[in-house]
Scaffold this motif. Structure first.
Motif, short mmCIF file in Angstrom:
data_model
loop_
_atom_site.label_atom_id
_atom_site.label_comp_id
_atom_site.label_asym_id
_atom_site.label_seq_id
_atom_site.Cartn_x
_atom_site.Cartn_y
_atom_site.Cartn_z
N GLN A 22 0.79 -1.28 0.09
CA GLN A 22 -0.11 0.05 0.05
C GLN A 22 0.71 1.23 -0.08
O GLN A 22 0.65 2.29 -0.52
N ALA A 23 1.96 1.16 0.79
CA ALA A 23 2.95 2.35 0.89
C ALA A 23 3.64 2.62 -0.52
O ALA A 23 3.91 3.79 -0.89
N TYR A 24 3.53 1.62 -1.44
CA TYR A 24 4.29 1.83 -2.81
C TYR A 24 3.04 2.29 -3.81
O TYR A 24 3.65 2.71 -5.01
N LEU A 25 1.89 2.22 -3.47
CA LEU A 25 1.07 2.92 -4.70
C LEU A 25 1.06 4.34 -4.91
O LEU A 25 1.60 5.16 -3.85
N GLY A 26 1.05 4.61 -6.08
CA GLY A 26 1.44 6.00 -6.41
C GLY A 26 2.62 6.58 -6.76
O GLY A 26 3.03 7.76 -6.91
N LYS A 27 3.65 5.48 -6.39
CA LYS A 27 4.96 5.89 -6.37
C LYS A 27 5.65 5.08 -7.85
O LYS A 27 5.13 3.80 -8.33
N ALA A 28 6.46 5.74 -8.53
CA ALA A 28 7.39 5.02 -9.44
C ALA A 28 8.38 3.91 -8.86
O ALA A 28 8.74 4.31 -7.78
N ARG A 29 8.87 3.13 -9.75
CA ARG A 29 9.47 2.03 -9.19
C ARG A 29 10.95 2.50 -8.67
O ARG A 29 11.45 1.97 -7.68
N TRP A 30 11.53 3.68 -9.23
CA TRP A 30 12.89 4.35 -8.77
C TRP A 30 12.71 4.85 -7.66
O TRP A 30 13.80 5.48 -6.95
N GLU A 31 11.39 5.20 -7.18
CA GLU A 31 11.11 5.89 -5.93
C GLU A 31 11.28 4.90 -4.98
O GLU A 31 11.22 5.60 -3.58
N LEU A 32 11.23 3.65 -5.05
CA LEU A 32 11.15 2.79 -3.83
C LEU A 32 12.72 2.43 -3.53
O LEU A 32 13.66 2.35 -4.20
N PRO A 33 12.77 1.80 -2.15
CA PRO A 33 14.20 1.80 -1.80
C PRO A 33 14.81 0.23 -2.15
O PRO A 33 15.10 -0.47 -1.44
N PHE A 34 15.00 0.26 -3.59
CA PHE A 34 15.56 -0.94 -4.15
C PHE A 34 17.14 -0.96 -3.91
O PHE A 34 17.83 -0.07 -3.81
N VAL A 35 17.49 -2.25 -3.77
CA VAL A 35 19.06 -2.57 -3.57
C VAL A 35 19.23 -3.31 -4.76
O VAL A 35 18.40 -4.13 -5.45
N GLY A 36 20.59 -3.28 -5.08
CA GLY A 36 21.02 -4.10 -6.16
C GLY A 36 20.82 -3.60 -7.56
O GLY A 36 21.25 -4.50 -8.75
N ILE A 37 20.23 -2.62 -7.94
CA ILE A 37 20.17 -2.10 -9.29
C ILE A 37 20.92 -0.82 -9.28
O ILE A 37 20.88 0.25 -8.47
N SER A 38 21.94 -0.91 -10.30
CA SER A 38 22.81 0.49 -10.49
C SER A 38 22.33 1.55 -11.12
O SER A 38 20.89 1.40 -11.57
N GLU A 39 22.67 2.71 -11.14
CA GLU A 39 22.23 4.05 -11.84
C GLU A 39 22.19 3.65 -13.28
O GLU A 39 21.19 4.10 -13.92
N ASP A 40 23.06 2.95 -13.80
CA ASP A 40 22.90 2.62 -15.21
C ASP A 40 21.90 1.63 -15.67
O ASP A 40 21.33 2.14 -16.62
N GLN A 41 21.37 0.87 -14.71
CA GLN A 41 20.49 -0.18 -14.81
C GLN A 41 19.14 0.75 -14.91
O GLN A 41 18.15 0.53 -15.60
N TRP A 42 18.97 1.73 -13.71
CA TRP A 42 17.77 2.56 -13.70
C TRP A 42 17.82 3.64 -14.89
O TRP A 42 16.62 3.47 -15.61
N LYS A 43 18.90 3.98 -15.33
CA LYS A 43 19.01 4.77 -16.53
C LYS A 43 18.18 4.00 -17.73
O LYS A 43 17.30 4.73 -18.64
#
Length: 946
Positions: free
Chosen positions: A179-200
């Motif tokens: 419920q806390a993630y609804l209305g947010k984009a994926r890159w706004e969540l506290p993901f670990v293990g994904i690099s900046e290049d991968q997000w881009k």
């Protein structure tokens, strides 16, 4: 001026603007008058329903759409009464199975104040929109259901790539606060293990509306643990192609990530296990020659057991070719290289036992390809086990069954026998040991037989077949014998094991089964199956040598009477005597068979090559059969006569068996029709007649299904020439032949019982016409006469269906007359009389048709409720010139008058006939003088003109 005329004028007086509107309005609109006839329709209406304006104007809506349901007719009636009816959407199931959704309205239009001129029907096809709504709802429902039941988590993003839906199960199984993630984009969540290049790269793909796969990252759950997820998604678009977001699936792969770590930890443990396993292991890479054929194997890896089992040191093996590590292997065990090389090249795994001559050992081997051009081999030394198995093989093979068993050495000397063999042969064990199986020879087989047996045994290691043996007491018997060669590990034959079974009883049973399969149990004659086999042989022979043959089909006349009166035992006795007499009358080499029931068939071959001579000889055979079969048969204590009808057809081998049987059956049928106890030959006219009859019957069934019939009406008048009724006469609108009269199809309908359905249709149509005439003063008095067949009258539901037609159309029963033929009364039964009395009690009037043409009897005129006699036209035709016909007519009229029965004369064509009939006291007439049979439209037009 009638209301309809007023309506038409009211409509035509509309101004030109209405006509312009009709031609250009985009809606589907039809305008109809009070009788539901088309006044106008828009172009959209004509296109939607595939109509042409010229084909519908002035015609009834129900004529254009005959299948329209009663519900819509009720809506039309309500609109004509002043109601406005509509529906925003309604489903219609078309006759072709498709579905149509419509928005519709039905409302009245007014020709003058307070005067409804008809109705207007408006429809709009909303099927595309409705189908899109249904598809979208279905897709969303599937998504929701999958989200609920799947072990994966489903999610959906909006156009700004923000979560608008996440599977609730992620909170239960992965402890993620979705419920806390609804209305947010994926890159706004506290993901670990994904690099900046991968997000881009990920965000660029989303902006381009591209699908993505297997994005891996970790999220902390409510317990503070990192859960690892694998995410994939696809863009979604609305029906008009607008981008609507993303939809996808997330898989919790935490356990998989942990497994990767565990695998790394366990690799060392498995390496230790590999080194210390009992089975030998070696990993090869194939070395191929210039033609792609394996020529050697490069040893990539091996374990300690490989060294212990083969005696080859690991340091001398790993990294070297097999031929270098094990010198001499290419000579003594060359097939090893081929086997393992082919596994490496083909990828087909192998499991087998392999002997190494070089190492003097036997191995159980399992080989598979772990990577291209590689072969992984696991092997175990089973030399000692194979040696033990070899010692047990003879005993296990010889005594594991209950049949007679004997074991010999390689020179065929008997080493062992079991108890079953001594019982079968009569030889005790002591008399068998040391001798050869020749002691069982019956002498029935020549040396070639035994030579072939041993050659087969040497080639394949096994022989099996049936053989005649001799017991010790000299009795010969049939046996099933199987011999198996026993080989050692080197493939050399060391022993032979023979299984012997006495099949005396099974052969007898097989013979009995053959008799049951190919012979009639009652007469012992060949049955249909065996006969057809012989017929095929005879036809093939006839085609080769040009000698023609004949097929004679016999059917006993009145056999059913014998069965019914004397019993089936006497019937069986008759069939047996007939079979015996036929056999005695035939030549040796001819075939007689019983096909079933009281049908016999005779096959006569080699009658010559001249068709005329062959026909004469076949006739002689038929006459030879008639003579003994016309003599009395003794059945029980009495003597009984029975005769056959014989159908004959000739063959030259060019026909099929099915054609010949059918031809003989047709000829036999004509023999029965010719009076029985006679012979008839098949000719092509018979076949054509049968085919035409079958075609006509098939077309009739189609005609009934497709309502291809029409009633024509021939007027009936009184003494003043005034129309008082009509006779309904059926016509058939054949799709190829056109309008067909009743004489061309009614007899066939009578034979096949189709007449019942046709007759029901005629009566119901006549009742419907009477109901229509009742609405018009000029025709309200008319009576319709309908012909009824004997089959129809005898049908158990006839009276009930007639009452239903009368009631459903609401007609006056006195205005319907039924005409029955005089010949029908010869078949009079109590049930027929009861039906006629029931009909008369209802008020129906019955006319006796074709009076004077059959075996007329005054008794049925007195017994049966006959209201009128129809004088047959055969008397009317020559009454002016033939005094006998005139006298018969006057007698019929006088008799009818005295019995208080009415008369009507049919076939009246001249004024002289009319005058003579009137002078004789007949006052009702029918014939071409007053009118031919006409369609209903022509008939009503003729009534108006007179």
């Amino acid at each position: 001026m009638t209301q309809r005329v007023q309506t038409d004028l009211a409509w035509r007086n509309r101004d030109d603007a209405i006509e312009i509107l009709i031609d250009h309005i985009p809606a589907a609109v039809a305008i109809l008058d009070r009788d539901m006839r088309y006044l106008e329709a828009t172009r959209r209406w004509l296109e939607d329903y595939k109509l042409a304006r010229r084909d519908i104007l002035g015609k009834s809506h129900y004529e254009i759409f005959p299948e329209i349901p009663a519900r819509w007719k009720a809506i039309h009636r309500r609109a004509l009464a002043g109601e406005i009816l509509s529906a925003q959407e309604e489903r219609f199931d078309r006759t072709d199975g498709s579905v149509q959704w419509l928005r519709w309205q039905v409302r009245p239009w007014y020709a003058a104040p307070e005067q409804i001129g008809g109705i207007i029907i408006l429809t709009e096809d909303i099927s595309p929109r409705k189908e899109a709504e249904i598809a979208l709802a279905y897709e969303r429902e599937i998504f929701r259901n999958l989200a609920d039941i799947s072990s994966d988590y489903f999610w959906e993003l909006d156009e700004q790539f923000r979560f608008r839906a996440i599977s609730p199960s992620i909170a239960v199984r992965s402890q993620i606060d979705h419920q806390a993630y609804l209305g947010k984009a994926r890159w706004e969540l506290p993901f670990v293990g994904i690099s900046e290049d991968q997000w881009k790269e990920h965000r660029a793909g989303l902006s381009a509306h591209l699908p993505f796969r297997n994005l891996e990252g970790g999220l902390p759950n409510l317990r503070g643990e990192i859960r690892w997820f694998l995410m994939s998604g696809d863009p979604i678009f609305s029906p008009d192609g607008t981008f609507a977001g993303y939809r996808g699936v997330t898989q919790d792969i935490t356990e998989r990530a942990l497994t990767r770590e565990r695998l790394l930890e366990s690799e060392a443990r498995y390496r230790s296990l590999f080194e210390n396993m009992n089975d030998g292991f070696v990993l090869f890479e194939v070395v191929v020659g210039e033609h792609g054929v394996p020529i050697d194997l490069l040893i990539l890896a091996a374990n300690q057991s490989f060294e212990a089992t083969t005696g080859v040191k690991l340091e001398q093996a790993i990294g070297r070719r097999l031929t270098e590590a094990v010198p001499g292997i290419e000579k003594d065990d060359a097939d090893w290289i081929g086997i393992y090389g082919n596994v490496a090249l083909s990828g087909v795994p192998r499991q087998f036992e392999q002997r190494s001559d070089l190492l003097d050992a036997v191995y159980a081997v399992s080989a598979y390809r772990p990577a291209p051009r590689q072969c992984s081999v696991t092997f175990q030394d089973i030399t000692e086990r194979k040696r033990a198995e070899s010692e047990l093989r003879i005993a296990a093979t010889a005594f594991e069954v209950q049949e007679g068993i004997l074991v010999t050495d390689v020179h065929s000397r008997i080493l062992k026998v079991n108890a079953a063999l001594t019982r079968i042969t009569g030889y005790p064990v002591a008399e068998c040991i040391g001798r050869t199986p020749r002691i069982f020879s019956s002498g029935r087989h020549d040396q070639r037989y035994y030579k072939d047996m041993w050659e087969r045994l040497q080639e394949t290691g096994r022989w099996e077949g049936e053989i005649w043996n001799r017991r010790k007491n000299g009795e010969t018997y049939p046996a099933r014998l199987s011999i198996t060669a026993v080989r050692d590990v080197e493939g050399r034959v060391t022993n032979y094991v023979a299984n012997i079974a006495d099949i005396t009883m099974s052969l007898a049973a097989a013979e009995e089964i053959r008799d049951l399969a190919f012979y009639d149990t009652l007469t012992r004659l060949p049955n249909r199956r065996l006969f057809l086999d012989r017929l095929h042989q005879a036809m093939a022979s006839s085609a080769r040598n040009g000698q023609k043959g004949a097929l004679l089909l016999l059917d006993l006349d009145n056999f059913k009477t014998i069965n019914d009166t004397l019993g089936h035992d006497m019937g069986d006795s008759l069939l047996q005597q007939v079979a015996d007499r036929i056999l005695r009358a035939l030549r040796e080499g001819d075939t007689v068979a019983r096909l079933g029931g009281d049908e016999f068939v005779v096959l006569v071959v080699n009658l010559g090559d001249d068709a005329f001579d062959v026909a004469e000889k076949a006739k002689e055979v038929g006459n030879k059969l008639l003579v003994p079969l016309n003599r009395p048969f003794r059945l029980g204590d009495g003597r009984h006569h029975n005769t056959p009808s014989i159908g004959v057809t000739l063959f030259s081998g060019k026909e099929t068996a099915e054609e010949l049987m059918k031809q003989a059956d047709i000829a036999m049928y004509h023999a029965k029709r010719a009076g029985k106890n006679t012979i008839r030959f098949f000719d092509r006219q018979m076949q054509d007649a049968v085919n035409a009859h079958a075609t006509r019957e098939r077309d009739l069934r189609i005609a009934i299904d497709q309502q291809q019939f029409e009633l024509h009406y021939q007027v009936q008048v009184d003494g003043l020439g005034k129309a008082i009724g009509a006779e309904a006469l059926i016509r058939w609108h054949h799709p190829v032949e056109g309008l067909v009269g009743p004489t061309a199809f009614i007899p066939i309908a009578e034979e096949s019982s189709l007449i019942v359905g046709i007759g029901d249709w005629v009566i119901d149509t006549a009742c419907a016409q009477l109901a229509a005439w009742n609405l018009m003063p000029a025709t309200r008095h008319l009576v319709i006469s309908v012909n009824v067949s004997s089959r129809q009258l005898r049908h158990p539901d006839f009276a009930a269906k007639l009452e239903h037609s009368i009631a459903s159309h609401g007609i006056d029963v006195r205005r319907l007359k039924l005409e029955i033929t005089e010949s029908m009364l010869l078949e009079e039964t109590e049930s027929t009389v009861a039906v006629m009395e029931r009909l008369h009690a209802l008020g129906l009037r019955l006319t006796l048709d074709d009076f004077g043409t059959g075996y007329s009897s005054l008794s049925y005129l007195k017994r049966l409720p006959i209201d009128r006699i129809k004088i047959d036209q055969s008397f009317i035709r020559d009454m002016a010139s033939d005094p006998h016909d005139l006298a018969i007519i006057r007698t019929i009229i006088a008799m009818a008058y005295n019995l208080q029965i009415g008369t009507i004369a049919e076939g009246v064509e001249t004024d002289d006939q009319l005058r003579l009939l009137a002078d004789s006291g007949c006052n009702t007439f029918q014939g071409y003088l007053f009118g031919k049979p006409m369609s209903i439209a022509e008939f009503e037009r003729a009534l108006r003109q007179h």
